[in-house]
Each structure stands twice: as structure tokens, then as C-alpha cells.
Design an enzyme around this catalytic site. Structure first.
Site, PDB file in Angstrom:
ATOM      1  CE  LYS A  12       5.805  57.654  50.759  1.00 13.69           C
ATOM      2  NZ  LYS A  12       6.595  56.429  50.543  1.00 13.69           N
TER       3      LYS A  12
ATOM      4  NE  ARG B  65       7.552  53.932  40.396  1.00 11.75           N
ATOM      5  CZ  ARG B  65       7.371  54.522  41.584  1.00 11.75           C
ATOM      6  NH1 ARG B  65       6.162  54.594  42.125  1.00 11.75           N
ATOM      7  NH2 ARG B  65       8.386  55.038  42.242  1.00 11.75           N
TER       8      ARG B  65
ATOM      9  NE  ARG C 285       5.310  50.492  43.462  1.00  7.19           N
ATOM     10  CZ  ARG C 285       5.575  51.556  44.208  1.00  7.19           C
ATOM     11  NH1 ARG C 285       4.782  51.873  45.224  1.00  7.19           N
ATOM     12  NH2 ARG C 285       6.647  52.280  43.985  1.00  7.19           N
TER      13      ARG C 285
ATOM     14  NE  ARG D 224      11.374  59.952  48.667  1.00  6.87           N
ATOM     15  CZ  ARG D 224      10.398  59.697  47.810  1.00  6.87           C
ATOM     16  NH1 ARG D 224       9.292  60.397  47.810  1.00  6.87           N
ATOM     17  NH2 ARG D 224      10.538  58.731  46.932  1.00  6.87           N
TER      18      ARG D 224
HETATM   19  P1  AMP Z   1       7.931  58.004  44.753  1.00  2.70           P
HETATM   20  O1  AMP Z   1       6.867  57.723  43.750  1.00  2.70           O
HETATM   21  O2  AMP Z   1       7.469  58.930  45.861  1.00  2.70           O
HETATM   22  O3  AMP Z   1       8.592  56.742  45.273  1.00  2.70           O
HETATM   23  O4  AMP Z   1       9.082  58.825  43.993  1.00  2.70           O
HETATM   24  C1  AMP Z   1       9.752  58.277  42.880  1.00  2.70           C
HETATM   25  C2  AMP Z   1      11.055  59.021  42.664  1.00  2.70           C
HETATM   26  O5  AMP Z   1      10.785  60.409  42.417  1.00  2.70           O
HETATM   27  C3  AMP Z   1      12.025  59.016  43.829  1.00  2.70           C
HETATM   28  O6  AMP Z   1      12.823  57.845  43.871  1.00  2.70           O
HETATM   29  C4  AMP Z   1      12.850  60.266  43.527  1.00  2.70           C
HETATM   30  O7  AMP Z   1      13.757  60.043  42.464  1.00  2.70           O
HETATM   31  C5  AMP Z   1      11.791  61.226  43.005  1.00  2.70           C
HETATM   32  N1  AMP Z   1      11.156  62.015  44.112  1.00  2.70           N
HETATM   33  C6  AMP Z   1       9.866  61.968  44.509  1.00  2.70           C
HETATM   34  N2  AMP Z   1       9.653  62.820  45.526  1.00  2.70           N
HETATM   35  C7  AMP Z   1      10.852  63.406  45.781  1.00  2.70           C
HETATM   36  C8  AMP Z   1      11.289  64.363  46.729  1.00  2.70           C
HETATM   37  N3  AMP Z   1      10.456  64.892  47.644  1.00  2.70           N
HETATM   38  N4  AMP Z   1      12.595  64.739  46.711  1.00  2.70           N
HETATM   39  C9  AMP Z   1      13.449  64.237  45.793  1.00  2.70           C
HETATM   40  N5  AMP Z   1      13.111  63.305  44.880  1.00  2.70           N
HETATM   41  C10 AMP Z   1      11.816  62.899  44.863  1.00  2.70           C
END
Ligand code: AMP
Length: 216
Positions: free
Chosen positions: A14, A161, A128, A89
Site C-alpha cells: 500500500k 521495524r 522487509r 483500519r
Molecule cells: P502501518 O505502517 O500502516 O502497517 O501501521 C503500523 C502500525 O501503526 C499499526 O500496526 C498500528 O499499530 C498503527 N496504525 C496505523 N494506522 C492505524 C489506524 N488507522 N488505526 C489504528 N492504528 C493504526
């Protein structure tokens, strides 16, 4: 004006697709994950609140992410449109953003769901790596940096990460399957959803998304 949502499991691509589409259409990428990671890195009050949720692979409380998105959507760089990447989410967040956009006289034009299997996701996420400085993405097998642990673009440090470590990957996938995947039905019922197979070359997938956007 083009307002998009990119859905898909963690590791579906994404973030990279959102960057490419944002550049192509001159619109803004809004990645809640990126915004939260910067807050954690800089130890801001928000970063301190969200760190433990992110390390576990759990969702950060809705009110905190909703506030971030509300603030971003009213910024000038979103006037030509935006791509939401990693938000919403869950159904609550989806309903809130719909109301928020309604209040601004706007709407979502299309929701792109990038589909990738569980097995493929584990393979992608465990390899990654990300640049701590500029956020450039790498993969130890499919897309390694030229020099070990050094970013090709900015010479920053490349790291893994915490939430890309194997135990947390399974937790994140459970969260995705339980809370985020119901969004596909939510947007299908609204006639906004387009499913795109997320396995293949990067450009090939971008073209599939572009075709879906432009066949409005
Ligand atoms: P991502 O980089 O989008 O995979 O997000 C990494 C982490 O950030 C996720 O595992 C959540 O802990 C937090 N996070 C990101 N976007 C959201 C969201 N829309 N709602 C809640 N937590 C989020």
C-alpha cells in the site's frame, strides 16, 4: 479532485503504491502508520502514547488516529485530493471519515483493495527493512540495498521495524483479519470497492490500479 482509500493487509504494498499514485495524480498520501512512526521516533506526546500499541501490532485507539487524519485532511496539500494509506483500519474509523468528508463537502471516489495471501505476506514482512531517516523501503531478498544496512538514497541507517518481527507479524495479521478486512464488504455495499491482485511487478500492479481509477 481525486480521493482514494488503499486497503489491504500489512505488506500488501500500500505504502509504495500510494507514493507512486500520489506523484502521478498530484495528490497527497496520508499514511497514518508513517505519521505515527515519526511521532514515536521523535518521542512526541503522541508518540509516547502510541508506542506500546504499535510494538505489539495492535491498533492505536481510534480517537488518536482520527485526530491525525482530521488535521491532515484540512491542510492545503489535500485540496487536489488524497490517498488514505493504512486508514481506516476498522468500521468505526470508516464511519468517522465518511462524516468528516461530508462536513467538508467531499467524498471517497474509490477504494482499492490490494489482495495478497497470508503466506506471501509473512514472506514479505519478515524480510522487509526500512530507512530510519527517509522511510525508503527495502527487502533483504527481493530488493536489498547496495551497501549492507545503508540506504541507497540518503545513506541513512536501514533497520527492521519492531512490528515486522515474526511474532508480531502474526498478531498484525489477526488484527487485520478481525478488524480491517470487514471494510471490504462495507465499501463493496457502497459500490466503491475495486479488488486488485497484489502479486506481480510493482509497475504492473500500479497500472492495474490506474485502470481501475480511470474506468470510473
Ligand atoms: P502501518 O505502517 O500502516 O502497517 O501501521 C503500523 C502500525 O501503526 C499499526 O500496526 C498500528 O499499530 C498503527 N496504525 C496505523 N494506522 C492505524 C489506524 N488507522 N488505526 C489504528 N492504528 C493504526
Amino acid at each position: 479532485m481525486l480521493n482514494l482509500i488503499l486497503l489491504g493487509p500489512p505488506g500488501a504494498g500500500k505504502g509504495s503504491q500510494a507514493k507512486s499514485l500520489a506523484a502521478r495524480y498530484g495528490i497527497s498520501q496520508i499514511s497514518t502508520g508513517d505519521i505515527l512512526r515519526v511521532a514515536v521516533r521523535d518521542k512526541t506526546p503522541l508518540g509516547i502514547k502510541v508506542r506500546s500499541f504499535m510494538d505489539k501490532g495492535a491498533l492505536v485507539p481510534d480517537n488518536l488516529v482520527v485526530e491525525i487524519v482530521a488535521e491532515r485532511l484540512t491542510m492545503d496539500d489535500c485540496k487536489t485530493g488524497f490517498i488514505l494509506d493504512g486508514f481506516p483500519r476498522n468500521i468505526t474509523q470508516a464511519e468517522v471519515v465518511e462524516k468528516m468528508l461530508g462536513g467538508l463537502g467531499e467524498k471517497i471516489d474509490k477504494v482499492i483493495n490490494i489482495e495478497v495471501s497470508h503466506k506471501e505476506i509473512v514472506k514479505r514482512l519478515s524480510g522487509r527493512r526500512v530507512c530510519r531517516n527517509c522511510g525508503e523501503g527495502y527487502h533483504i531478498i527481493f530488493n536489498p540495498s547496495i551497501e549492507d544496512k545503508i540506504c541507497d538514497k540518503c545513506k541513512g541507517e536501514i533497520y527492521q521495524r519492531d512490528d515486522d518481527k515474526e511474532d508480531t507479524i502474526e498478531d498484525r495479521l489477526k488484527v487485520y483479519e478481525g478488524q480491517t478486512s470487514p471494510l471490504t464488504d462495507f465499501y463493496k455495499k457502497k459500490g466503491l470497492l475495486v479488488a486488485i491482485g497484489g502479486v506481480g511487478g510493482f509497475k504492473e500492479i500500479t497500472e492495474k490500479i490506474v485502470n481501475a481509477i480511470e474506468s470510473r
